[in-house]
Scaffold this motif. Structure first.
Motif, PDB file in Angstrom:
ATOM      1  N   LYS A   1       0.820  -1.200   0.000  1.00  0.00           N
ATOM      2  CA  LYS A   1       0.000   0.000   0.000  1.00  0.00           C
ATOM      3  C   LYS A   1       0.857   1.254   0.000  1.00  0.00           C
ATOM      4  CE  LYS A   1      -3.645   2.428   2.560  1.00  0.00           C
ATOM      5  NZ  LYS A   1      -4.513   2.439   3.768  1.00  0.00           N
ATOM      6  N   GLY A   2       0.448   2.242  -0.821  1.00  0.00           N
ATOM      7  CA  GLY A   2       1.091   3.549  -0.816  1.00  0.00           C
ATOM      8  C   GLY A   2       0.121   4.591  -0.282  1.00  0.00           C
ATOM      9  N   PHE A   3       0.615   5.801  -0.091  1.00  0.00           N
ATOM     10  CA  PHE A   3      -0.189   6.851   0.533  1.00  0.00           C
ATOM     11  C   PHE A   3      -0.096   8.126  -0.294  1.00  0.00           C
ATOM     12  CE2 PHE A   3       1.120   3.813   3.665  1.00  0.00           C
ATOM     13  CZ  PHE A   3      -0.016   3.599   4.429  1.00  0.00           C
ATOM     14  N   ARG A   4      -1.258   8.731  -0.589  1.00  0.00           N
ATOM     15  CA  ARG A   4      -1.313   9.961  -1.382  1.00  0.00           C
ATOM     16  C   ARG A   4      -1.637  11.171  -0.510  1.00  0.00           C
ATOM     17  NH1 ARG A   4      -1.988  11.103  -6.972  1.00  0.00           N
ATOM     18  NH2 ARG A   4      -1.313  13.258  -7.146  1.00  0.00           N
ATOM     19  N   SER A   5      -1.934  10.939   0.752  1.00  0.00           N
ATOM     20  CA  SER A   5      -2.234  12.044   1.667  1.00  0.00           C
ATOM     21  C   SER A   5      -2.213  11.510   3.089  1.00  0.00           C
ATOM     22  CB  SER A   5      -3.614  12.648   1.354  1.00  0.00           C
ATOM     23  OG  SER A   5      -4.622  11.705   1.607  1.00  0.00           O
ATOM     24  N   GLY A   6      -2.302  12.431   4.047  1.00  0.00           N
ATOM     25  CA  GLY A   6      -2.434  12.036   5.445  1.00  0.00           C
ATOM     26  C   GLY A   6      -1.127  11.686   6.140  1.00  0.00           C
ATOM     27  N   ARG A   7      -1.263  11.045   7.311  1.00  0.00           N
ATOM     28  CA  ARG A   7      -0.134  10.648   8.144  1.00  0.00           C
ATOM     29  C   ARG A   7      -0.110   9.128   8.275  1.00  0.00           C
ATOM     30  NH1 ARG A   7      -1.520  14.873  13.099  1.00  0.00           N
ATOM     31  NH2 ARG A   7      -0.804  16.783  12.062  1.00  0.00           N
ATOM     32  N   PHE A   8       1.071   8.570   8.384  1.00  0.00           N
ATOM     33  CA  PHE A   8       1.172   7.134   8.662  1.00  0.00           C
ATOM     34  C   PHE A   8       2.472   6.844   9.412  1.00  0.00           C
ATOM     35  CE2 PHE A   8       3.054   7.700   4.462  1.00  0.00           C
ATOM     36  CZ  PHE A   8       4.202   6.915   4.493  1.00  0.00           C
ATOM     37  N   TYR A   9       2.436   5.746  10.177  1.00  0.00           N
ATOM     38  CA  TYR A   9       3.568   5.351  11.020  1.00  0.00           C
ATOM     39  C   TYR A   9       3.710   3.834  10.944  1.00  0.00           C
ATOM     40  CZ  TYR A   9       6.167   4.245  15.314  1.00  0.00           C
ATOM     41  OH  TYR A   9       7.082   3.743  16.216  1.00  0.00           O
ATOM     42  N   PHE A  10       4.940   3.368  10.903  1.00  0.00           N
ATOM     43  CA  PHE A  10       5.206   1.934  11.010  1.00  0.00           C
ATOM     44  C   PHE A  10       6.551   1.756  11.708  1.00  0.00           C
ATOM     45  CE2 PHE A  10       7.071   3.326   7.024  1.00  0.00           C
ATOM     46  CZ  PHE A  10       8.274   2.645   6.935  1.00  0.00           C
ATOM     47  N   GLN A  11       6.805   0.578  12.252  1.00  0.00           N
ATOM     48  CA  GLN A  11       8.073   0.342  12.931  1.00  0.00           C
ATOM     49  C   GLN A  11       8.631  -1.027  12.552  1.00  0.00           C
ATOM     50  OE1 GLN A  11       6.730   1.224  16.914  1.00  0.00           O
ATOM     51  NE2 GLN A  11       6.422  -0.946  17.415  1.00  0.00           N
ATOM     52  N   VAL A  12       9.956  -1.084  12.530  1.00  0.00           N
ATOM     53  CA  VAL A  12      10.661  -2.249  12.008  1.00  0.00           C
ATOM     54  C   VAL A  12      11.737  -2.678  13.003  1.00  0.00           C
ATOM     55  CG1 VAL A  12      11.965  -3.183  10.073  1.00  0.00           C
ATOM     56  CG2 VAL A  12      10.290  -1.363   9.674  1.00  0.00           C
ATOM     57  N   ALA A  13      11.694  -3.958  13.373  1.00  0.00           N
ATOM     58  CA  ALA A  13      12.746  -4.513  14.220  1.00  0.00           C
ATOM     59  C   ALA A  13      13.960  -4.820  13.349  1.00  0.00           C
ATOM     60  CB  ALA A  13      12.250  -5.779  14.915  1.00  0.00           C
ATOM     61  N   VAL A  14      15.105  -4.167  13.689  1.00  0.00           N
ATOM     62  CA  VAL A  14      16.345  -4.395  12.930  1.00  0.00           C
ATOM     63  C   VAL A  14      17.299  -5.302  13.706  1.00  0.00           C
ATOM     64  CG1 VAL A  14      16.147  -2.235  11.667  1.00  0.00           C
ATOM     65  CG2 VAL A  14      17.352  -2.271  13.867  1.00  0.00           C
ATOM     66  N   GLY A  15      17.017  -5.547  15.007  1.00  0.00           N
ATOM     67  CA  GLY A  15      17.811  -6.468  15.825  1.00  0.00           C
ATOM     68  C   GLY A  15      19.296  -6.151  15.782  1.00  0.00           C
ATOM     69  N   ASN A  16      20.097  -7.160  15.465  1.00  0.00           N
ATOM     70  CA  ASN A  16      21.549  -7.015  15.428  1.00  0.00           C
ATOM     71  C   ASN A  16      22.096  -6.964  13.998  1.00  0.00           C
ATOM     72  OD1 ASN A  16      21.954  -7.104  18.311  1.00  0.00           O
ATOM     73  ND2 ASN A  16      21.469  -9.302  18.211  1.00  0.00           N
ATOM     74  N   LYS A  17      21.255  -6.611  13.065  1.00  0.00           N
ATOM     75  CA  LYS A  17      21.705  -6.540  11.679  1.00  0.00           C
ATOM     76  C   LYS A  17      22.840  -5.535  11.536  1.00  0.00           C
ATOM     77  CE  LYS A  17      18.812  -6.626   8.256  1.00  0.00           C
ATOM     78  NZ  LYS A  17      19.338  -7.849   7.640  1.00  0.00           N
TER      79      LYS A  17
END
Length: 543
Positions: free
Chosen positions: A410-426
């Motif tokens: 999904k992409g976004f053409r307006s508004g606000r969005f938040y997501f978070q990603v675990a990167v660990g020990n990479k």
């Protein structure tokens, strides 16, 4: 006026004062048009008064003496309020017969066979002569010649459905011979049925836009309350500091107020756009109501396509909104410039900021059609790992190759969005957002100018924000989970250490002009040290 011989100047056919009077060989007088219509409609040429038959059609000329008297009398009748004839007002259709004598008399009907408009008097033959009764009459219209086929000089009375145009009968037998065609009247009736649905659709769109206006107004009120609340919190915080902090306090309040004014301005623009669209839809609805009752099929068919076309709009209203609170970290940035004694208060503000941003968490699922062949995706689309071998996948335009990347579905053409990603020990990774039209083939340069707003890790310790130029980030500790927040209208992309609840970097002034997508790169294999996948994690709202 009473001295004029009115009875002697009256045509026995139309029972009105003569227009271009002519005299037959038997001595009787008629309007040139009236006697012409009578003779045209009969196989026998005879006088309507005495029934004398002529072997051939007489060659008759206008009686100039009668014409001068008749024109004078008609002018008096037209100007008289007691007369059934009415002077044409500006913009009204005039009688073509009267116009030949320089009189501007309002037309009562237009004949689509004669291609002539008639006043009440000159319409009389169409009501009394049998063959003229068959002619098609309609409400007066201008430019009757425009209803003729320019190529065949015949009346436009058919509609070609293949080429969506009005044609004459001869057209349907020649160049439109194999095209489906119906009468204009039948096509008009069918279009009117569709017009009903279009009107209902327009009404629905008007209601939706009115509802959106109310939504924007309500959100703007909440935004103003939120801004006021934040100002009070800022005041309470800054008043406890030494005098040197007061300048920062004023700066923070000014920025909050400026952003609130910007929201108010944007809200006014959105409301203005919505009201303009409502006005346009109402205008179209009004015109559709008028067309629904018209007998002017050509006018209907010419106007309808522009009326039922999608209304002009510059926004996706379903995705447009005014937010009731600020998410730009104004107070955080002010406090970060102060002495180390502010760190406790600053930490509180950081936690509140990320809490606000996490309210706009979205469900991000990775798109396998964009994934490089070396990327291994989990079945739920929440993990992107680095495989040792290339997978056999279709080589499609949206797939990254040779750079090891993947986008969300999904992409976004307006508004606000938040997501978070675990990167660990990479030891290697890239995260952020990108515009939809980025180049996905060949080597890429991750900069905002190229549509990338990203942060990366290299060699387990080198963190950079890939701005123009890139910025080396000095982080206090190695983050294990990265939070990414974007505000489309504000033009902001921010990165946070979720566990430490600290700010990493913010891109500002981002010029978003198309859809933007969450972006992920699990990085190179790094001799087996970078095998962990990037994991999209759910947001925990614990403070």
């Amino acid at each position: 006026a009473k001295m004029l011989p009115e009875k002697q100047l009256q045509c026995s056919i139309c029972l009105q004062v003569f227009t271009d009077p002519v005299t037959t060989p038997c001595g009787h007088n008629f309007c040139l048009v009236c006697i012409g219509l009578v003779w045209d409609s009969s196989d026998v040429c005879q006088c309507p008064t005495c029934n004398k038959t002529f072997a051939s059609r007489p060659d008759i000329s206008i009686n100039t003496a009668f014409k001068e008297l008749a024109d004078t009398l008609r002018q008096i009748i037209v100007c008289s309020s007691a007369s059934p004839l009415s002077a044409a007002q500006p913009g009204e259709v005039v009688c073509d017969v009267c116009a030949a004598t320089s009189l501007q008399v309002r037309a009562h009907k237009s004949c689509l066979v004669c291609l002539t408009s008639y006043c009440e008097a000159h319409l009389e033959p169409h009501r009394t002569v049998a063959t003229l009764k068959l002619h098609k009459l309609m409400e007066p219209v201008k430019n009757l010649q425009d209803r003729m086929c320019k190529k065949h000089e015949r009346l436009l009375e058919m509609f070609c459905r293949m080429e969506q145009m009005c044609v004459c009968q001869f057209c349907t037998e020649t160049e439109h011979k194999d095209h489906p065609a119906v009468t204009m009247e039948d096509e008009s009736k069918e279009r009117k049925v569709h017009m009903k649905q279009t009107q209902a659709d327009f009404q629905q769109m008007i209601q939706e836009r009115q509802k959106k206006i109310e939504e924007i107004k309500n959100c703007l009120k909440l935004s103003a309350l939120s801004a006021e609340k934040e100002k009070k919190a800022s005041d309470s915080l800054f008043t406890s500091l030494i005098n040197s902090t007061k300048e920062r306090q004023a700066e923070a309040n000014a920025e909050i107020e400026e952003r609130q004014r910007a929201e108010e301005k944007r809200a006014e623009e959105l409301i203005g756009d919505l009201q303009q669209e409502i006005a346009e839809l109402q205008r179209r609805n009004t015109e559709l109501n008028e067309l629904e009752n018209t007998d002017d099929h050509l006018h209907l068919l010419q106007r309808l396509p522009s009326l039922v076309s999608p209304p002009p709009t510059n926004r996706e209203w379903t995705e447009t909104r005014i937010y009731p609170e600020l998410c730009v970290g104004t107070v955080r940035r002010a406090l970060s410039r102060l002495d180390k004694t502010l760190r406790k208060d600053l930490d509180i503000m950081k936690k509140e900021e990320i809490r606000r941003m996490q309210k706009y968490a979205v469900d991000v699922v990775l798109d396998p059609d964009t994934a490089h062949p070396n990327i291994v995706l989990s079945p739920d689309g929440k993990q992107a790992g680095r495989g040792e071998l290339l997978h056999i996948v279709p080589d499609i335009p949206q797939r990254f190759d040779p750079v090891i990347c993947v986008l969300s579905k999904k992409g976004f053409r307006s508004g606000r969005f938040y997501f978070q990603v675990a990167v660990g020990n990479k030891t290697f990774w890239d995260l952020g957002v990108v515009k939809e039209s980025i180049n996905r083939k060949g080597m890429i340069t991750s900069t905002p100018d190229n549509g990338y707003w990203t942060v990366r890790l290299r060699n387990a310790s080198e963190y950079r924000a890939l701005d123009s130029p890139s910025i080396l980030l000095q982080l206090q500790k190695r983050p294990k989970t990265i939070g990414v927040f974007a505000d489309y209208e504000e033009g902001v992309v921010s990165f946070f250490d979720v566990d430490d609840r600290s700010h990493i970097y913010t891109f500002t002034g981002c010029l978003f002009s198309e859809r933007i997508f969450p972006f992920f790169s699990p990085g190179v294999f790094d001799h087996g040290k970078n095998t962990e996948p990037l994991i999209i994690t759910a947001v925990s709202h614990e403070t």
